[in-house]
Design an enzyme around this catalytic site. Structure first.
Site, PDB file in Angstrom:
ATOM      1  N   LYS A  76       0.854  -1.183   0.000  1.00 13.60           N
ATOM      2  CA  LYS A  76       0.000   0.000   0.000  1.00 13.60           C
ATOM      3  C   LYS A  76       0.896   1.241   0.000  1.00 13.60           C
ATOM      4  O   LYS A  76       1.902   1.285   0.730  1.00 13.60           O
ATOM      5  CB  LYS A  76      -0.898  -0.017   1.242  1.00 13.60           C
ATOM      6  CG  LYS A  76      -1.949   1.089   1.288  1.00 13.60           C
ATOM      7  CD  LYS A  76      -2.806   0.944   2.551  1.00 13.60           C
ATOM      8  CE  LYS A  76      -3.901   1.983   2.612  1.00 13.60           C
ATOM      9  NZ  LYS A  76      -4.731   1.855   3.841  1.00 13.60           N
ATOM     10  N   SER A 151      -9.660   1.847   2.893  1.00 19.65           N
ATOM     11  CA  SER A 151      -8.789   2.554   1.996  1.00 19.65           C
ATOM     12  C   SER A 151      -7.764   1.671   1.277  1.00 19.65           C
ATOM     13  O   SER A 151      -7.211   2.089   0.261  1.00 19.65           O
ATOM     14  CB  SER A 151      -8.045   3.651   2.758  1.00 19.65           C
ATOM     15  OG  SER A 151      -7.155   3.088   3.690  1.00 19.65           O
ATOM     16  N   SER A 175      -9.746  -0.270   7.251  1.00 17.64           N
ATOM     17  CA  SER A 175      -9.165  -0.107   5.915  1.00 17.64           C
ATOM     18  C   SER A 175      -8.450  -1.328   5.345  1.00 17.64           C
ATOM     19  O   SER A 175      -8.110  -1.342   4.160  1.00 17.64           O
ATOM     20  CB  SER A 175      -8.193   1.074   5.893  1.00 17.64           C
ATOM     21  OG  SER A 175      -8.891   2.286   5.751  1.00 17.64           O
TER      22      SER A 175
END
Lengths: 485, 104
Positions: A76, A151, A175
């Site tokens: 990420k 996210s 997330s």
């Protein structure tokens, strides 16, 4: 080729395949699918190939290799890496290159992992849909008209579409778990402080936790074990030994108690309720005791979270001021320092990030601190007490990860409605306990089947129990299904 | 203050934007005021929870100060750190003048 990380690792080690072959196939799939999915912001073709070649040379030379030797892993883009850029999917960090690797990255690389690229997220990890990414929306591999969740949506989409063997995400209020549920993969948020936050760009420092997004619980356990443990660079990393969760994973507890909160049953789609009901029957069938529990502050969690997280974010994001790194305004009107800060920030941050900075600044400001921030921290203690009482009665709490399957892109325009998606996940972070989302079938009511996830939560540092019970469920479910891309 | 029905004026929004170092365009203030009021309206439910006598919980871990050994460690090379700077002069970060202009 298998998609399972442990299987890939074993095949490379046994020389059934090579790390280079695995990485070449992965890069080819990325080249084919990423233009549609937008899961990756940056792909490290050359670096990944040379890291894979290095692993193959070590194996050919008969040298011992690490637990992740040769497996392609996506990161990420709010976790810093020396290679490539780390943008947090924000214009303010568009060209940022980290001078160091996050501790989680160092540990993965030391175990032989091949970092294939950086994945898109909602800007600074603020969002539940990956629509608030400065580099374009990310699409769900099961239905490209729908969101992958957020996210960590780029990481979840990359795993679901088999564009990596596993990925790292970060979880401040769901997330990791919510996008894993919406993409039909496993998402594991360890206990707060289990994996070092050093090199994770801070959002809510008392809530943030790195964790794996994987094809299986077995893969999640292995990645967790490689990354977990104390770190001198992070004073909030828990200074306690990490249990072996990998070799004990198949030892299902002889008897355990599954708690069902009354408050987790309202407002879910029928497919989500059915997935939870099916899991209850499964656990009952394997001899678990099912107990009703009460978590009355479930709803209040969202309000508590949307005070604490923006407050911490407004403080953490103050560092992006256009001075030492990141975007600096080119406006001629920014002659003085204040204007340079304010204009650089207004140009660099997207609307949702600005909204949360404003909210956080407001709840911390004179006259409002006690009514909002202090009160939220008091309620945080109540939420913790509520979980403590629940875990007197059960070993894991079972419920949905998200109230619905993936929603259509641009289908949710009200920020508040979007915040409500996190109702089952934020309290895990508020209390600092651990949770995992598992693929649990499909919602067949849409034009394409959409994955549904269930969540198991366990007390702080109860990862061994959580993972064993999750693995037992996975063994019977038969592992995850794959989207046609 | 009245948290049940948050009164957040445009001037309040301007003030918070200044505290937050965000140059919000005038045209955006109205919409932002409405968005923030909607969120604060929802958050007002916190006022209905009895929190009397509860110690605020800032952090999930019971934390104690953790002291490191007092030994020098190598820092990061200055060149690596300056590589990300938007403007430099030699080994320094370049900034506009810090003390105010006409008003100083």
């Amino acid at each position: 080729m298998s998609s399972d990380l442990v299987q890939i690792r074993n095949d490379i080690r046994d020389r059934t395949t090579t790390a280079r072959e695995v990485v070449d196939q992965t890069l080819a799939r990325i080249a084919q699918s990423n233009t549609v999915l937008n899961a990756y912001h940056e792909v490290f073709d050359d670096e990944a190939r040379s890291a894979a070649d290095h692993v193959d040379q070590e194996i050919a030379a008969g040298k011992p290799v690490g637990a992740l030797a040769g497996v392609p892993i996506a990161i990420k883009d709010n976790i810093v890496t020396r290679i490539g850029r780390t943008t947090c999917s924000s214009r303010i960090l568009e060209n940022y290159r980290s001078p160091f690797d996050a501790t989680a990255i160092v540990r993965l690389v030391n175990a032989g992992a091949v970092i294939v690229g950086k994945t898109n997220l909602d800007e600074f990890a603020m969002g539940s849909s990956c629509e608030k990414c400065a580099w374009g929306v990310v699409r769900n591999p099961w239905d490209s008209t729908r969101v992958p969740g957020g996210s960590s949506g780029g990481s979840a989409a990359a795993v679901a579409a088999n564009l990596c063997a596993a990925a790292l995400g970060s979880d401040t209020g769901g997330s990791i778990r919510q996008p894993a549920a919406l993409c039909g993969v496993v998402g594991f948020k360890p206990t707060y402080g289990r994996i070092s936050r050093y090199g994770l760009v801070a959002f809510g420092s008392s809530l943030d936790q790195i964790g794996p997004i994987t094809h299986s619980v077995r893969d999640a356990a292995l990645l967790y074990q490689c990354m977990a443990g104390d770190d001198p660079h992070d004073s909030t990393c828990a200074p306690r030994p990490v249990e072996d969760v990998v070799t004990t994973l198949e030892e299902t507890p002889k008897s355990f108690r599954v708690g069902l909160p009354a408050q987790y049953r309202k407002g879910n789609s029928p497919a989500v309720d059915a997935a939870v009901a099916h899991a209850v029957e499964f656990f009952r069938g394997m001899g678990a005791t099912i107990v009703d529990i009460d978590l009355p502050l479930t709803d209040v969690g969202i309000s508590t979270y949307y005070v604490i997280a923006p407050a911490e974010a407004s403080s953490n994001l103050a560092r992006f001021d256009g001075i030492r790194y990141g975007h600096r305004t080119k406006s001629a009107s920014a002659k003085e320092l204040f204007d340079l800060y304010a204009q650089s920030r207004a140009e660099g941050f997207g609307p949702e990030v600005q909204r949360r900075i404003m909210l956080g600044t407001y709840v911390l400001s004179a006259g409002y601190y006690d009514a909002y921030y202090r009160r939220a921290l008091q309620i945080r203690r109540l939420i913790k007490h509520e979980f403590d009482a629940a875990f007197e009665k059960c070993d894991v709490i079972l419920g949905p990860t998200s109230p619905t399957a993936a929603f259509p892109i641009a289908g949710m325009t009200d920020p508040l409605a979007m915040y409500m998606c996190d109702v089952y996940t934020v309290n895990t972070n508020i209390a600092g306990i651990c949770g995992i989302s598992l693929p649990a079938g499909f919602d067949e009511t849409s034009s394409k089947p959409l994955p549904v996830g269930i969540q198991l939560q366990a007390q702080a540092f109860a990862e061994p129990t959580l993972l064993k019970i999750a693995r037992a469920y996975e063994r019977v479910q038969g592992g995850r299904a794959h989207p046609k891309i | 203050m009245n948290a049940e029905s948050p009164s957040l004026s445009i001037d309040d929004v301007r003030h918070v934007a200044k505290l937050a170092r965000l140059a919000i365009p005038e045209a955006r203030l109205d919409a932002l005021q409405h968005e923030l009021k909607a969120i604060l309206g929802h958050i007002a439910q916190l006022q209905s929870v009895n929190t009397e006598g509860l110690e605020p919980m800032a952090h999930p871990l019971t934390l104690v100060n953790r002291l490191g050994e007092d030994v020098p460690e190598p820092g990061m090379p200055i060149a690596d750190l300056l590589r990300n700077a938007p403007a430099t002069e030699g080994v320094f970060l370049a900034v506009p003048k810090v003390l105010g202009g006409e008003s100083s």
